[in-house]
Each structure stands twice: as structure tokens, then as C-alpha cells.
Enzyme design. Structure first.
Site, PDB file in Angstrom:
ATOM      1  N   ASP A 196     -86.485 -60.651 115.997  1.00 35.48           N
ATOM      2  CA  ASP A 196     -86.209 -61.572 117.110  1.00 35.48           C
ATOM      3  C   ASP A 196     -84.749 -62.002 117.085  1.00 35.48           C
ATOM      4  O   ASP A 196     -84.105 -62.145 118.128  1.00 35.48           O
ATOM      5  CB  ASP A 196     -87.135 -62.798 116.993  1.00 35.48           C
ATOM      6  CG  ASP A 196     -87.273 -63.567 118.295  1.00 35.48           C
ATOM      7  OD1 ASP A 196     -86.275 -63.678 119.025  1.00 35.48           O
ATOM      8  OD2 ASP A 196     -88.371 -64.072 118.578  1.00 35.48           O
ATOM      9  N   HIS A 227     -94.488 -70.055 116.817  1.00 38.49           N
ATOM     10  CA  HIS A 227     -93.244 -69.275 116.933  1.00 38.49           C
ATOM     11  C   HIS A 227     -92.371 -70.028 117.934  1.00 38.49           C
ATOM     12  O   HIS A 227     -92.545 -69.920 119.142  1.00 38.49           O
ATOM     13  CB  HIS A 227     -93.600 -67.872 117.448  1.00 38.49           C
ATOM     14  CG  HIS A 227     -92.420 -66.989 117.703  1.00 38.49           C
ATOM     15  ND1 HIS A 227     -92.029 -65.989 116.825  1.00 38.49           N
ATOM     16  CD2 HIS A 227     -91.563 -66.913 118.747  1.00 38.49           C
ATOM     17  CE1 HIS A 227     -90.980 -65.350 117.321  1.00 38.49           C
ATOM     18  NE2 HIS A 227     -90.672 -65.889 118.487  1.00 38.49           N
ATOM     19  N   HIS A 256     -88.909 -71.227 119.650  1.00 37.63           N
ATOM     20  CA  HIS A 256     -87.475 -71.160 119.947  1.00 37.63           C
ATOM     21  C   HIS A 256     -87.004 -72.608 120.100  1.00 37.63           C
ATOM     22  O   HIS A 256     -87.820 -73.523 120.270  1.00 37.63           O
ATOM     23  CB  HIS A 256     -87.240 -70.299 121.186  1.00 37.63           C
ATOM     24  CG  HIS A 256     -87.461 -68.828 120.892  1.00 37.63           C
ATOM     25  ND1 HIS A 256     -86.433 -67.954 120.678  1.00 37.63           N
ATOM     26  CD2 HIS A 256     -88.608 -68.114 120.726  1.00 37.63           C
ATOM     27  CE1 HIS A 256     -86.931 -66.748 120.400  1.00 37.63           C
ATOM     28  NE2 HIS A 256     -88.252 -66.819 120.425  1.00 37.63           N
ATOM     29  N   CYS A 263     -85.075 -63.745 123.648  1.00 32.83           N
ATOM     30  CA  CYS A 263     -85.723 -62.569 124.228  1.00 32.83           C
ATOM     31  C   CYS A 263     -84.895 -62.125 125.427  1.00 32.83           C
ATOM     32  O   CYS A 263     -84.622 -62.932 126.322  1.00 32.83           O
ATOM     33  CB  CYS A 263     -87.147 -62.928 124.651  1.00 32.83           C
ATOM     34  SG  CYS A 263     -87.952 -61.568 125.512  1.00 32.83           S
TER      35      CYS A 263
HETATM   36  P1  HMG Z   1     -92.429 -48.496 130.520  1.00 27.22           P
HETATM   37  O1  HMG Z   1     -91.128 -47.950 131.050  1.00 27.22           O
HETATM   38  O2  HMG Z   1     -93.389 -49.112 131.509  1.00 27.22           O
HETATM   39  O3  HMG Z   1     -93.205 -47.367 129.668  1.00 27.22           O
HETATM   40  O4  HMG Z   1     -92.083 -49.541 129.381  1.00 27.22           O
HETATM   41  P2  HMG Z   1     -94.159 -46.208 130.117  1.00 27.22           P
HETATM   42  O5  HMG Z   1     -95.413 -46.361 129.367  1.00 27.22           O
HETATM   43  O6  HMG Z   1     -94.212 -46.073 131.614  1.00 27.22           O
HETATM   44  O7  HMG Z   1     -93.390 -44.920 129.547  1.00 27.22           O
HETATM   45  C1  HMG Z   1     -92.102 -44.534 130.071  1.00 27.22           C
HETATM   46  C2  HMG Z   1     -91.363 -43.720 129.018  1.00 27.22           C
HETATM   47  O8  HMG Z   1     -91.086 -44.574 127.896  1.00 27.22           O
HETATM   48  C3  HMG Z   1     -92.173 -42.529 128.464  1.00 27.22           C
HETATM   49  O9  HMG Z   1     -91.227 -41.521 128.137  1.00 27.22           O
HETATM   50  C4  HMG Z   1     -92.738 -43.073 127.183  1.00 27.22           C
HETATM   51  O10 HMG Z   1     -92.997 -42.055 126.214  1.00 27.22           O
HETATM   52  C5  HMG Z   1     -91.606 -43.969 126.698  1.00 27.22           C
HETATM   53  P3  HMG Z   1     -91.047 -40.208 129.104  1.00 27.22           P
HETATM   54  O11 HMG Z   1     -92.400 -39.589 129.165  1.00 27.22           O
HETATM   55  O12 HMG Z   1     -90.607 -40.782 130.424  1.00 27.22           O
HETATM   56  O13 HMG Z   1     -89.985 -39.448 128.372  1.00 27.22           O
HETATM   57  N1  HMG Z   1     -92.106 -45.042 125.822  1.00 27.22           N
HETATM   58  C6  HMG Z   1     -91.598 -45.349 124.616  1.00 27.22           C
HETATM   59  N2  HMG Z   1     -90.576 -44.832 123.908  1.00 27.22           N
HETATM   60  C7  HMG Z   1     -90.338 -45.402 122.698  1.00 27.22           C
HETATM   61  N3  HMG Z   1     -91.070 -46.404 122.174  1.00 27.22           N
HETATM   62  C8  HMG Z   1     -92.096 -46.939 122.852  1.00 27.22           C
HETATM   63  C9  HMG Z   1     -92.373 -46.409 124.134  1.00 27.22           C
HETATM   64  N4  HMG Z   1     -93.306 -46.712 125.061  1.00 27.22           N
HETATM   65  C10 HMG Z   1     -93.137 -45.879 126.081  1.00 27.22           C
HETATM   66  N5  HMG Z   1     -92.801 -47.926 122.325  1.00 27.22           N
HETATM   67  C11 HMG Z   1     -92.631 -50.798 127.408  1.00 27.22           C
HETATM   68  C12 HMG Z   1     -93.128 -50.254 128.743  1.00 27.22           C
HETATM   69  C13 HMG Z   1     -93.673 -51.766 126.893  1.00 27.22           C
HETATM   70  C14 HMG Z   1     -92.422 -49.661 126.439  1.00 27.22           C
HETATM   71  C15 HMG Z   1     -91.267 -51.517 127.659  1.00 27.22           C
HETATM   72  O14 HMG Z   1     -91.460 -52.471 128.664  1.00 27.22           O
HETATM   73  C16 HMG Z   1     -90.744 -52.210 126.425  1.00 27.22           C
HETATM   74  O15 HMG Z   1     -90.321 -51.558 125.479  1.00 27.22           O
HETATM   75  N6  HMG Z   1     -90.737 -53.572 126.427  1.00 27.22           N
HETATM   76  C17 HMG Z   1     -90.389 -54.354 125.253  1.00 27.22           C
HETATM   77  C18 HMG Z   1     -89.510 -55.513 125.638  1.00 27.22           C
HETATM   78  C19 HMG Z   1     -89.185 -56.295 124.376  1.00 27.22           C
HETATM   79  O16 HMG Z   1     -88.982 -55.745 123.317  1.00 27.22           O
HETATM   80  N7  HMG Z   1     -89.092 -57.630 124.510  1.00 27.22           N
HETATM   81  C20 HMG Z   1     -88.801 -58.482 123.388  1.00 27.22           C
HETATM   82  C21 HMG Z   1     -89.905 -58.563 122.371  1.00 27.22           C
HETATM   83  S1  HMG Z   1     -91.162 -59.730 122.775  1.00 27.22           S
HETATM   84  C22 HMG Z   1     -90.493 -61.259 122.369  1.00 27.22           C
HETATM   85  O17 HMG Z   1     -89.342 -61.353 122.032  1.00 27.22           O
HETATM   86  C23 HMG Z   1     -91.384 -62.480 122.334  1.00 27.22           C
HETATM   87  C24 HMG Z   1     -91.804 -62.863 120.906  1.00 27.22           C
HETATM   88  O18 HMG Z   1     -90.664 -63.098 120.096  1.00 27.22           O
HETATM   89  C25 HMG Z   1     -92.676 -64.141 120.938  1.00 27.22           C
HETATM   90  C26 HMG Z   1     -92.064 -65.267 121.754  1.00 27.22           C
HETATM   91  O19 HMG Z   1     -90.907 -65.660 121.501  1.00 27.22           O
HETATM   92  O20 HMG Z   1     -92.768 -65.740 122.651  1.00 27.22           O
HETATM   93  C27 HMG Z   1     -92.629 -61.751 120.244  1.00 27.22           C
HETATM   94 MG    MG Z   2     -89.469 -64.925 120.044  1.00 30.44          MG
END
Ligand code: HMG
Ligand code: MG
Length: 301
Positions: free
Chosen positions: A14, A205, A207, A238
Site C-alpha cells: 500500500d 486498515h 488511512h 490508493c
Molecule cells: P481488467 O482490464 O478489467 O482485466 O482489469 P480483464 O480481466 O478484462 O483482463 C484484461 C487483460 O489484463 C488480460 O490480458 C488479462 O490477462 C490481464 P490480455 O488477454 O488482454 O492480454 N490481466 C492481468 N494481468 C496481470 N495480472 C493480473 C491480471 N488480471 C487481468 N492480475 C483488474 C481488472 C482487476 C486486473 C484491474 O482493474 C486491476 O489490476 N486493478 C487493481 C487496482 C489496484 O491495485 N488498486 C489498489 C489496490 S486496492 C487498495 O489499495 C485498497 C486497500 O489498501 C484497502 C483500503 O485501503 O481500503 C487494499
Molecule cells: Mg489501503
């Protein structure tokens, strides 16, 4: 009543996911090693999200593989958004993963491109597969109190989704105040709705955007919660939550727990050294109170 508290360090994930200038894998490994030597029961080391969505952590597979050969103390957790993330995490040696969903529809779409209902379905499958493979799973519920797009979230909605994550098989649900807007009354309102759920299965968790995180920890402790996420140096945020600043700083949390006689097994002085290392990597001062005090002591000694 037990005075044991679990502090989970989320800085390498994070803390670094929102940084403008990505840090090298070598630097991140140095940070994780320093944090592990502090005695944390669990460190969230990276995330296997899409590298285009979070380029800062695009080196996750390489980092995790290289971590395997380094001394480990405590659990290492990897955040995964979907089956593809789980596959990548397992291939790189992960033994514990964290899944995440949101209590707000708009944030769910912005953060993961899917609705809450789609998230529940996909996350359920990820948890099932991870458990089959012998991994343990932690769950996050984001925007439990306030959403940056929709405002206040109904405690009943957040409570319902928390129960769904537990029913899937998550051993703990971390309740995310993603934009750091909650106050102690919010903790009470949610805990009231969570009646019947053991506080042992929950973590906070927090912030710290409005400076209320420690007050919320205090209320969480009073309500029986004994697990808290925090980030060294107060780093974090985030990229898909406008207005979110850093996490509660680990060193500030430890100060309050120490002074209050809570037991956590973590060496605060070593955390300050890790925060100093992070400051050098990021090229700026940590936002925590403890680091400000540390700097003024060094300056006057
Ligand atoms: P998407 O574009 O909708 O994915 O993203 P998709 O399923 O349509 O797939 C599109 C392409 O992405 C495909 O490749 C997949 O294989 C690839 P293609 O066939 O086109 O070549 N793909 C991936 N590649 C690598 N790793 C993966 C993956 N998944 C699909 N895991 C997705 C959907 C969920 C992947 C995207 O929206 C994403 O990565 N989001 C994450 C955002 C993020 O990290 N946010 C921060 C973390 S959460 C947070 O901080 C909150 C927390 O701290 C708690 C709080 O504070 O409340 C936890
Ligand atoms: Mg967080």
C-alpha cells in the site's frame, strides 16, 4: 483480557503503490528485509494486479521469487485482484494472499473495473482455489465508511459484505477506511452491525487523511479488535481513490500501543530505521509524528 495485538505492515504494497517514481526491486527487497527484522507477524510484500493499472508494483513476480531465497520471519502476503493474480502469485511462491472487494459500487468499478456482485463471484472463486492449493487468505473490504465518489456507506452494507468475505473462507477481514475519513463513531456503527462476528476475525486498515486513524484504533481496541494494518513512515494511498493519503504510520501506532501496555512483539527502533531507509528511497521526509521527533532529536544531539 489479552493485551496481545497484531500489527500488520502493509508499506511495501500500500505504501509504494501510489508513488510517482517507482523504486527498484533491490530497494524494495531491502525495505522488506528491514521490516521483517522488526518482528512483524505479517508483511504485505506486493500485489499481483495488472501492471498497467499499478506500474509501481509491476516487478511483483521478480520481487517475490527473489524473496524466497532471503531469510523470512513472519508471514508474507500478496494482494491479488483475480484468478490471474492468484496464478501469478502462486507461480512466484506465495503462501498467503489477500483478496479485495469494495462496499461502494463506484469505487469497485474504478478500482477493479467490475461491480460488487461480479467481485463477489470472482473473489469467491479465487478464495476457493487458493484454499485448495493450501494457501491462507485474508480479505479486504474497501470504502467501508466513506467512498470518494458516493459519500457515506451504510454500515449494514459493509457488514453484509464483511460476512460474505468470511463465509468464503477468508481468515480475517481488514476493514478499509480507504480515504481516511472515518471517526470513532463510524467504528461503533459498523461494529454494532457486525454483531455475531468475532472481533478476532477483523482488522482495521486505516488511512490517515484527517488525522483520525489513532482515535479509530482506540475505538477498535475498545470494541475488541486486535489486528491493525499500518505502513512504515505513513506511506500509502490508493491510485483509484482520489483524496486518499497515507496509511496510519506504523511507528505512531506502535508508540500508542507501547505506552498503553499493549503487546505486539515489534521493535519500534528498528521500524524507525526502516522509515529512514524509506525516506532516502523516496527522497522526502516521512509524514509520521515519530519520525519528526526522531529528526529533531538527531538535529539537537
Ligand atoms: P481488467 O482490464 O478489467 O482485466 O482489469 P480483464 O480481466 O478484462 O483482463 C484484461 C487483460 O489484463 C488480460 O490480458 C488479462 O490477462 C490481464 P490480455 O488477454 O488482454 O492480454 N490481466 C492481468 N494481468 C496481470 N495480472 C493480473 C491480471 N488480471 C487481468 N492480475 C483488474 C481488472 C482487476 C486486473 C484491474 O482493474 C486491476 O489490476 N486493478 C487493481 C487496482 C489496484 O491495485 N488498486 C489498489 C489496490 S486496492 C487498495 O489499495 C485498497 C486497500 O489498501 C484497502 C483500503 O485501503 O481500503 C487494499
Ligand atoms: Mg489501503
Amino acid at each position: 483480557m489479552s493485551r496481545a495485538v497484531q500489527v500488520i505492515e502493509v508499506g511495501p504494497r500500500d505504501g509504494l503503490q501510489n508513488e510517482k517514481n517507482p523504486l527498484s526491486t533491490d530497494f524494495k527487497l531491502g525495505l522488506i528485509q528491514r521490516l521483517e527484522s522488526c518482528g512483524f507477524p505479517e508483511v504485505e510484500v506486493t500485489s499481483m494486479v495488472h501492471p498497467k493499472w499499478v506500474p509501481q508494483l509491476a516487478d511483483a513476480a521478480d520481487l517475490l521469487e527473489r524473496l524466497q531465497s532471503l531469510p523470512q520471519s513472519g508471514r508474507r502476503t500478496v494482494l491479488v485482484p483475480n484468478s490471474k493474480g492468484l496464478e501469478r502469485a502462486v507461480a512466484a511462491g506465495a503462501k498467503r494472499v489477500a483478496v479485495f472487494i469494495a462496499a461502494s459500487e463506484s469505487f469497485s468499478q474504478k478500482n477493479t473495473n467490475r461491480s460488487i456482485e461480479e467481485s463477489l463471484e470472482q473473489t469467491g472463486a479465487v478464495v476457493e482455489r487458493a484454499l485448495e492449493l493450501g494457501l491462507s487468505v485474508r480479505g479486504y473490504l474497501s470504502t467501508v465508511f466513506v467512498c470518494p465518489f458516493e459519500g457515506n456507506i451504510q454500515p449494514a452494507t459493509a457488514a453484509h459484505l464483511t460476512k460474505r468475505l468470511l463465509a468464503m473462507g477468508c481468515d480475517q477481514v481488514s476493514l478499509g477506511d480507504t480515504i481516511g475519513a472515518a471517526v470513532p463513531e463510524d467504528i461503533d456503527n459498523l461494529m454494532n452491525e457486525l454483531e455475531g462476528v468475532s472481533p478476532d476475525q477483523l482488522a482495521l486498515h486505516l488511512h490517515d487523511t484527517y488525522g483520525t486513524a489513532l482515535a479509530n484504533v482506540t475505538r477498535g481496541l475498545a470494541r475488541g479488535i486486535r489486528a491493525f494494518d499500518s505502513s512504515v513512515g505513513g506511506a500509502g494511498g490508493c491510485p483509484y481513490a482520489p483524496g486518499a493519503t497515507g496509511n496510519l504510520a506504523t511507528e505512531d501506532l506502535l508508540y500508542m500501543l507501547d505506552r498503553g501496555g499493549w503487546e505486539h512483539g515489534i521493535e519500534r527502533e528498528s521500524v524507525l530505521k526502516a522509515a529512514h531507509y524509506l525516506e532516502q528511497g523516496l527522497g522526502r521526509k516521512a509524514s509520521s509524528h515519530l519520525m519528526a521527533i526522531h529528526r529533531s532529536k538527531v538535529a539537537t544531539s
